[in-house]
Design a protein around this motif. Structure first.
Motif, PDB file in Angstrom:
ATOM      1  N   VAL A 115      -9.599  -7.207   4.974  1.00  0.00           N
ATOM      2  CA  VAL A 115      -8.851  -7.759   3.817  1.00  0.00           C
ATOM      3  C   VAL A 115      -9.350  -9.356   3.500  1.00  0.00           C
ATOM      4  O   VAL A 115      -9.510  -9.669   2.422  1.00  0.00           O
ATOM      5  CB  VAL A 115      -7.203  -7.689   4.051  1.00  0.00           C
ATOM      6  N   GLY A 154      -9.082  -3.807  -2.346  1.00  0.00           N
ATOM      7  CA  GLY A 154      -9.171  -2.698  -1.551  1.00  0.00           C
ATOM      8  C   GLY A 154     -10.403  -1.824  -1.587  1.00  0.00           C
ATOM      9  O   GLY A 154     -10.898  -1.054  -0.539  1.00  0.00           O
ATOM     10  N   VAL A 185       0.910  -0.977   0.097  1.00  0.00           N
ATOM     11  CA  VAL A 185      -0.221   0.076   0.059  1.00  0.00           C
ATOM     12  C   VAL A 185       0.894   1.179   0.108  1.00  0.00           C
ATOM     13  O   VAL A 185       0.567   2.073  -1.013  1.00  0.00           O
ATOM     14  CB  VAL A 185      -1.036   0.069   1.376  1.00  0.00           C
ATOM     15  N   TRP A 196      -7.710   1.802  -1.466  1.00  0.00           N
ATOM     16  CA  TRP A 196      -6.458   1.681  -0.408  1.00  0.00           C
ATOM     17  C   TRP A 196      -5.979   3.084  -0.010  1.00  0.00           C
ATOM     18  O   TRP A 196      -5.658   3.249   0.729  1.00  0.00           O
ATOM     19  CB  TRP A 196      -5.322   1.033  -1.211  1.00  0.00           C
ATOM     20  N   TRP A 223      -5.719  -7.005  -6.165  1.00  0.00           N
ATOM     21  CA  TRP A 223      -5.618  -6.341  -5.021  1.00  0.00           C
ATOM     22  C   TRP A 223      -6.401  -4.877  -5.057  1.00  0.00           C
ATOM     23  O   TRP A 223      -6.814  -4.367  -4.012  1.00  0.00           O
ATOM     24  CB  TRP A 223      -4.238  -5.952  -4.686  1.00  0.00           C
TER      25      TRP A 223
END
Length: 325
Positions: free
Chosen positions: A118, A64, A42, A71, A60
Motif C-alpha cells: 500500500v 489498489g 475495503v 482491491w 484509493w
C-alpha cells in the motif's frame, strides 16, 4: 521506496493533527490510519477523507490497482486474521527481539507485506517521497520493522496522560456512519494503563534502532511551524520559504485529503484553530486526575510534564531522531 512516517502513540494525543499538517507539505502523501483500511474501507466501504465512499475514491482505487491488481484481489479476512495473530500488544516483547521467533516470522512478514504494498503504491500514485500512516498502534510499528526494504521512521506523539484520559471519556460520533456509531470510550484508569503501555513500546522501538522522533502535542500546537520543520528534517523533506505558508501560530489551512480512517478531524477542510486544549484541568475530576497522574508518573516525568500544576510540558527537551531518553 518512499520514506514511511508512522505516526504512533495512544489515540487522542494529536496523531491526526500531525498527519494532516504533514500532508500539506510538498512531496508528502497522508494516508490516515491504514490499520483500519482493510475492514472499514475495503470490506465496509466507509468514506474516505475526501468525502467519497472508498469504492468511489479515485485515489484509493488507483492505489489498489497498483498494489494488488484491484482491491477485489485482497483477501480481507486473511489480513484481519493475520492482524489478530501478530499485531497484539502482548507480542511486542517477541517482535522487539533481534530475530523473529520461528512461529511468528512468516506471519509477520506476510502481514507487513500488505502495508508495504500500500505504501509503495500510494507513493507511485501521488508522486510523493514520503507517505504518512497515522495508525498509532505500537504493535503494528513493531511488525513493520520487519518489512524488507521499508524505510520506516516513527513520529512518537505524546500528550499529557491526564488530557488523554479526559478525552477518552467523551462521546464522539463517527461521521463515517452518519452518527450511528460512536468512537470507543475508556475509563481514566484504563486509558492510563494504555498510555503507559503504548508509549513504553515506542521507546523500545527506538532502542531497537528504528529512527524515532518524539513530538509533544502541547509543543506542536504552541509552535506548529517549528515542529513541522523538525518533522520535515526527520523525513528528508526539503522546505522552501513558502511551503509552511498554510500554518501560523494560531491556525492552519487544510486541503481535502485521502485519509482512509481515523479521527473525525480527517474530514475538516479549510481553516482550523491551533490551540492547547487543557479542558481536562477543570473537567477531569480531581480523584481521576490524581489516579492517572500516579499511574503515569514515571513517563510523565520523562516527557517533561509536571505532576502538579499546569499540564504544559517543559520546552527545550525535544528528543533527537532515534533517541527516546
Amino acid at each position: 521506496m518512499a520514506v514511511v512516517l508512522f505516526v504512533g502513540g495512544l489515540g487522542r494525543s494529536g496523531t491526526t493533527l500531525v498527519e494532516r499538517l504533514m500532508g500539506e507539505l510538498p512531496g508528502v502523501c497522508a494516508l490516515g490510519e491504514v490499520v483500519h483500511l482493510w475492514q472499514r474501507d475495503v470490506r465496509d466501504d466507509e468514506r474516505c477523507g475526501c468525502g467519497a465512499r472508498f469504492s468511489a475514491c479515485r485515489f484509493w482505487q488507483l492505489v489498489g490497482e497498483r498494489a494488488f491488481g484491484g482491491w477485489n484481489q485482497v483477501d480481507v479476512y486473511r489480513v484481519l486474521a493475520l492482524k489478530e495473530a501478530v499485531e497484539r500488544t502482548r507480542h511486542i516483547p517477541r517482535l522487539a527481539g533481534s530475530r523473529l521467533p520461528d512461529d511468528l516470522r512468516g506471519l509477520v512478514e506476510e502481514y507487513a507485506g500488505y502495508y508495504r504494498a500500500v505504501y509503495a503504491a500510494a507513493a507511485d500514485v501521488s508522486g510523493a517521497t514520503v507517505v504518512v500512516d497515522s495508525s498509532k498502534h505500537s504493535a503494528l510499528a513493531h511488525c513493520l520493522r520487519w518489512a524488507p526494504g521499508l524505510d520506516l521512521r516513527v513520529a512518537h506523539v505524546v500528550r499529557d496522560a491526564r488530557g488523554v484520559a479526559y478525552s477518552w471519556t467523551k462521546t464522539v460520533g463517527r461521521p463515517e456512519t452518519d452518527g450511528a456509531d460512536t468512537m470507543t470510550r475508556y475509563a481514566p484508569g484504563r486509558s492510563a494503563l494504555l498510555w503507559n503501555a503504548h508509549n513504553a513500546a515506542f521507546g523500545l522501538l527506538a532502542r531497537r534502532g528504528v529512527p524515532v522522533l518524539r513530538v509533544r502535542y502541547e509543543q506542536l500546537v504552541g509552535g506548529p511551524v517549528d515542529e513541522l520543520r523538525r518533522l520535515a528534517a526527520f523525513t528528508g523533506v526539503d522546505l522552501s520559504g513558502t511551503d509552511l505558508g498554510f500554518v501560523t501560530g494560531t491556525h492552519a489551512d487544510l486541503r481535502v485529503g485521502h485519509s482512509a480512517a481515523g479521527n473525525p478531524m480527517r474530514f475538516q477542510v479549510g481553516r482550523i484553530p491551533l490551540r492547547h486544549d487543557d479542558t481536562w484541568m477543570a473537567a477531569l475530576p480531581p480523584g481521576q486526575r490524581r489516579l492517572v497522574g500516579a499511574v503515569c508518573a514515571p513517563l510523565l516525568r520523562a516527557y517533561g510534564y509536571p505532576l502538579r500544576g499546569t499540564g504544559a510540558a517543559r520546552t527545550g527537551v525535544a528528543a533527537t531522531p532515534g533517541d527516546q531518553r
